[in-house]
Scaffold this motif. Sequence first.
Motif, PDB file in Angstrom:
ATOM      1  N   THR A   1       0.742  -0.935  -0.068  1.00  0.00           N
ATOM      2  CA  THR A   1       0.170  -0.200  -0.034  1.00  0.00           C
ATOM      3  C   THR A   1       0.896   1.312  -0.036  1.00  0.00           C
ATOM      4  OG1 THR A   1      -0.167   0.112   2.573  1.00  0.00           O
ATOM      5  CG2 THR A   1      -1.772  -1.347   1.294  1.00  0.00           C
ATOM      6  N   ILE A   2       0.235   2.365  -0.435  1.00  0.00           N
ATOM      7  CA  ILE A   2       1.060   3.810  -0.383  1.00  0.00           C
ATOM      8  C   ILE A   2       1.673   4.165   0.915  1.00  0.00           C
ATOM      9  CG2 ILE A   2      -0.936   5.117  -0.367  1.00  0.00           C
ATOM     10  CD1 ILE A   2       2.038   5.745  -2.931  1.00  0.00           C
ATOM     11  N   ASP A   3       0.771   3.786   2.023  1.00  0.00           N
ATOM     12  CA  ASP A   3       1.073   3.890   3.220  1.00  0.00           C
ATOM     13  C   ASP A   3       2.186   2.896   3.845  1.00  0.00           C
ATOM     14  OD1 ASP A   3      -0.531   1.723   3.798  1.00  0.00           O
ATOM     15  OD2 ASP A   3      -1.711   2.893   5.161  1.00  0.00           O
ATOM     16  N   GLY A   4       2.943   2.291   3.116  1.00  0.00           N
ATOM     17  CA  GLY A   4       4.057   1.648   3.693  1.00  0.00           C
ATOM     18  C   GLY A   4       3.660   0.289   4.204  1.00  0.00           C
TER      19      GLY A   4
ATOM     20  N   TYR B   1       9.179   2.201  11.218  1.00  0.00           N
ATOM     21  CA  TYR B   1       8.988   3.601  10.909  1.00  0.00           C
ATOM     22  C   TYR B   1       8.781   4.827  12.097  1.00  0.00           C
ATOM     23  CZ  TYR B   1       6.992   1.369   6.717  1.00  0.00           C
ATOM     24  OH  TYR B   1       6.714   0.349   5.498  1.00  0.00           O
TER      25      TYR B   1
ATOM     26  N   ALA C   1       4.436   8.942   9.705  1.00  0.00           N
ATOM     27  CA  ALA C   1       3.669   8.687   8.602  1.00  0.00           C
ATOM     28  C   ALA C   1       4.380   9.160   7.339  1.00  0.00           C
ATOM     29  CB  ALA C   1       2.486   9.672   8.478  1.00  0.00           C
ATOM     30  N   GLN C   2       5.457  10.049   7.482  1.00  0.00           N
ATOM     31  CA  GLN C   2       6.309  10.272   6.399  1.00  0.00           C
ATOM     32  C   GLN C   2       7.434   9.269   5.965  1.00  0.00           C
ATOM     33  OE1 GLN C   2       7.776  13.945   8.678  1.00  0.00           O
ATOM     34  NE2 GLN C   2       7.063  15.302   6.956  1.00  0.00           N
TER      35      GLN C   2
ATOM     36  N   ARG D   1       4.974   6.654   4.268  1.00  0.00           N
ATOM     37  CA  ARG D   1       4.523   7.015   2.561  1.00  0.00           C
ATOM     38  C   ARG D   1       5.953   6.844   1.866  1.00  0.00           C
ATOM     39  NH1 ARG D   1       0.395   9.026  -0.182  1.00  0.00           N
ATOM     40  NH2 ARG D   1       1.507   9.824  -2.214  1.00  0.00           N
TER      41      ARG D   1
ATOM     42  N   GLY E   1       6.474   3.117   1.469  1.00  0.00           N
ATOM     43  CA  GLY E   1       5.217   2.730   0.569  1.00  0.00           C
ATOM     44  C   GLY E   1       5.771   2.946  -0.977  1.00  0.00           C
ATOM     45  N   GLU E   2       5.995   4.285  -1.190  1.00  0.00           N
ATOM     46  CA  GLU E   2       6.359   4.595  -2.604  1.00  0.00           C
ATOM     47  C   GLU E   2       7.472   3.809  -3.186  1.00  0.00           C
ATOM     48  OE1 GLU E   2       6.970   8.765  -2.396  1.00  0.00           O
ATOM     49  OE2 GLU E   2       4.971   9.380  -2.173  1.00  0.00           O
TER      50      GLU E   2
ATOM     51  N   ASP F   1      -3.545   2.155  -4.424  1.00  0.00           N
ATOM     52  CA  ASP F   1      -2.915   3.707  -4.982  1.00  0.00           C
ATOM     53  C   ASP F   1      -3.655   4.542  -3.850  1.00  0.00           C
ATOM     54  OD1 ASP F   1      -5.668   3.858  -5.593  1.00  0.00           O
ATOM     55  OD2 ASP F   1      -5.215   4.311  -7.573  1.00  0.00           O
ATOM     56  N   GLU F   2      -3.420   5.768  -3.906  1.00  0.00           N
ATOM     57  CA  GLU F   2      -3.754   6.768  -2.948  1.00  0.00           C
ATOM     58  C   GLU F   2      -5.514   6.672  -2.929  1.00  0.00           C
ATOM     59  OE1 GLU F   2      -2.149  10.651  -2.407  1.00  0.00           O
ATOM     60  OE2 GLU F   2      -0.654  10.168  -4.050  1.00  0.00           O
TER      61      GLU F   2
END
Length: 115
Positions: free
Chosen positions: A43-46, A73, A85-86, A89, A92-93, A107-108
């Motif tokens: 997922t985009i949030d890792g 994290y 969160a940073q 993210r 995740g990317e 995706d987002e």
Amino acid sequence: MTSLRTFAAVSAFSLAALFAAPSAMAGDPMIDAAISAGEVGETIDGLLGVVGQADPALVRKVNEINNRRVAKYAEVAAETGTTPAQVARLTGEKQIGRLEAGEFYMDESGVWKRK
């Protein structure tokens, strides 16, 4: 001087996030097989996510790995002066960028897609 500190923090954050992913990666035969089968994706949030329905044992394994990732994290965020969160993210990317063709990612907008 402020821009130098900002550059140093961003650099440290980027490197830490890059190296956070392997130690928190799946590396588990059950998860690796599920990723290959399209049952689990990034997922985009890792975090890992279950694509559709899955066996309860697989869901437990995904949750275990996600718990380790969240802890990592938080650790990286504390070391780099950022937020979990940073770190999540950015990780995740990077994880989505490393996926093989045919593997799933969210995706987002929350939609599962096949790379």
